[in-house]
Design a protein around this motif. Structure first.
Motif, short mmCIF file in Angstrom:
data_model
loop_
_atom_site.label_atom_id
_atom_site.label_comp_id
_atom_site.label_asym_id
_atom_site.label_seq_id
_atom_site.Cartn_x
_atom_site.Cartn_y
_atom_site.Cartn_z
N LEU A 33 22.68 37.92 58.71
CA LEU A 33 23.11 37.22 57.50
C LEU A 33 23.67 38.18 56.45
O LEU A 33 24.30 37.73 55.49
CB LEU A 33 21.93 36.43 56.92
N GLN A 34 23.41 39.46 56.59
CA GLN A 34 23.93 40.50 55.69
C GLN A 34 23.64 40.19 54.21
O GLN A 34 24.57 40.11 53.39
CB GLN A 34 25.42 40.70 55.92
N PRO A 35 22.37 40.04 53.87
CA PRO A 35 22.06 39.73 52.47
C PRO A 35 22.25 40.92 51.55
O PRO A 35 22.16 42.08 51.97
CB PRO A 35 20.58 39.34 52.53
N ASP A 36 22.53 40.64 50.29
CA ASP A 36 22.58 41.69 49.28
C ASP A 36 21.18 42.04 48.79
O ASP A 36 20.94 43.15 48.32
CB ASP A 36 23.45 41.24 48.10
N PHE A 37 20.27 41.09 48.85
CA PHE A 37 18.88 41.34 48.49
C PHE A 37 17.99 40.28 49.13
O PHE A 37 18.48 39.26 49.64
CB PHE A 37 18.68 41.39 46.97
N VAL A 38 16.69 40.55 49.12
CA VAL A 38 15.69 39.66 49.73
C VAL A 38 14.79 39.12 48.62
O VAL A 38 14.31 39.87 47.76
CB VAL A 38 14.84 40.42 50.77
N LEU A 39 14.56 37.81 48.66
CA LEU A 39 13.67 37.14 47.71
C LEU A 39 12.45 36.61 48.47
O LEU A 39 12.60 35.98 49.51
CB LEU A 39 14.40 35.98 47.02
N ILE A 40 11.27 36.89 47.94
CA ILE A 40 10.03 36.48 48.61
C ILE A 40 9.21 35.64 47.65
O ILE A 40 8.89 36.08 46.54
CB ILE A 40 9.23 37.70 49.08
N ALA A 41 8.85 34.44 48.07
CA ALA A 41 8.10 33.51 47.23
C ALA A 41 6.64 33.39 47.66
O ALA A 41 6.04 32.33 47.55
CB ALA A 41 8.77 32.14 47.21
#
Length: 286
Positions: A69-77
């Motif tokens: 997916l080549q994300p710019d950043f990871v968000l964790i909830a």
């Protein structure tokens, strides 16, 4: 009678197959948001409720999907681990370490991370060991804190609400001034993303000023009713919870509620595979 028994056995076997299948797979879901405050396109992946689950050796299947997916950043909830007396921290730390090597990680605690800190008599030094390991890999959980990403025009807030808001069988009222007290005022200049583990308080998150709330906790209701698509039960033992998974709106505010990636108390999923969400942020009109 023989026909009835045969039908029951076939249905039971089919449900067992679905349970095993859905408990060991995940699907990729996508949400795109456009806003004039977003300055340039970017992409994030959302992880919730991993609960020490591994997809393949060393979580290779999950990491490969994230990489593709080549994300710019990871968000964790929240709830990367499961709070349990003497439970291993290794699966969570192993996954987070590999993510932190490649991406900026913005991590808000869930009730399981919070519980480690609240009950040291039960969990010993697990909270301290987990926190030290995260610090070493460059991850600092966002405990009612925020990070501004001016290059993207985004502000990411991470909330950690009191344990009283996770009571079983009933929903504790959240006072109107509670979120401003713990989070401060939402940014007006930047597009505001709130990592908030418990989705039951989405109306409060929206009223506080979250343009986009990212939540988990409900695990999709453990099982989903075929065709109807509703989740059956929440961790608070609410039947057919209003917020079970998907996209919800309050006026012009939105919540993406992930059905999560793992399990804990009820260790199965039925018609309810895990979810890896990718969120695309776009300047309006781009």
């Amino acid at each position: 009678m023989d026909i009835l028994i045969t039908v029951i056995v076939i249905i039971a076997l089919a449900l067992v197959w679905v349970m095993l299948y859905d408990s060991n797979r995940f699907v990729v879901k996508k949400y795109t948001v456009e806003d004039e405050r977003i300055r340039k396109p970017c992409r994030a992946v959302l992880l919730t409720d991993v609960h020490n689950k591994r997809y393949g050796k060393d979580n290779e299947k999950l990491l490969e999907a994230i990489g593709a997916l080549q994300p710019d950043f990871v968000l964790i909830a929240g709830d990367v681990l499961t709070a349990g007396r003497g439970a291993s921290l290794e699966p969570a730390l192993e996954l987070l370490g590999k993510l932190a090597e490649k991406y900026p990680v913005y991590y808000a605690n869930g009730n399981h991370e919070h519980r480690l800190k609240l009950y040291p008599r039960v969990y010993g030094d697990m909270a301290q060991r987990y926190g030290a390991a995260l610090e070493e890999m460059g991850i600092r959980p966002m405990v009612n804190a925020h990070a501004k990403l001016p290059e993207y025009g985004i502000a990411v807030y991470g909330s950690e609400i009191d344990e009283r808001f996770y009571k079983r069988f009933r929903l504790t009222e959240m006072e109107a001034d509670y979120l401003p007290e713990i989070l401060g005022q939402a940014s007006r200049e930047l597009f505001t993303v709130l990592l908030a583990h418990n989705p039951d308080y989405f109306p409060r998150y929206a009223a506080w000023g979250a343009d986009l709330t990212l939540s988990g906790h409900i695990h999709g209701g453990v099982a989903r009713v075929p065709f109807w698509g509703r989740g059956v039960v929440s961790p608070s033992w609410h039947l057919f919870p209003k917020y079970d998974g998907g996209i919800f709106r309050e006026g012009d505010r939105t919540m993406v509620l992930s059905r999560g990636l793992g399990t804990h108390t009820i260790p199965v999923r039925v018609f309810n595979p895990g979810e890896l969400w990718v969120v695309e942020f776009r300047p309006r009109g781009s």
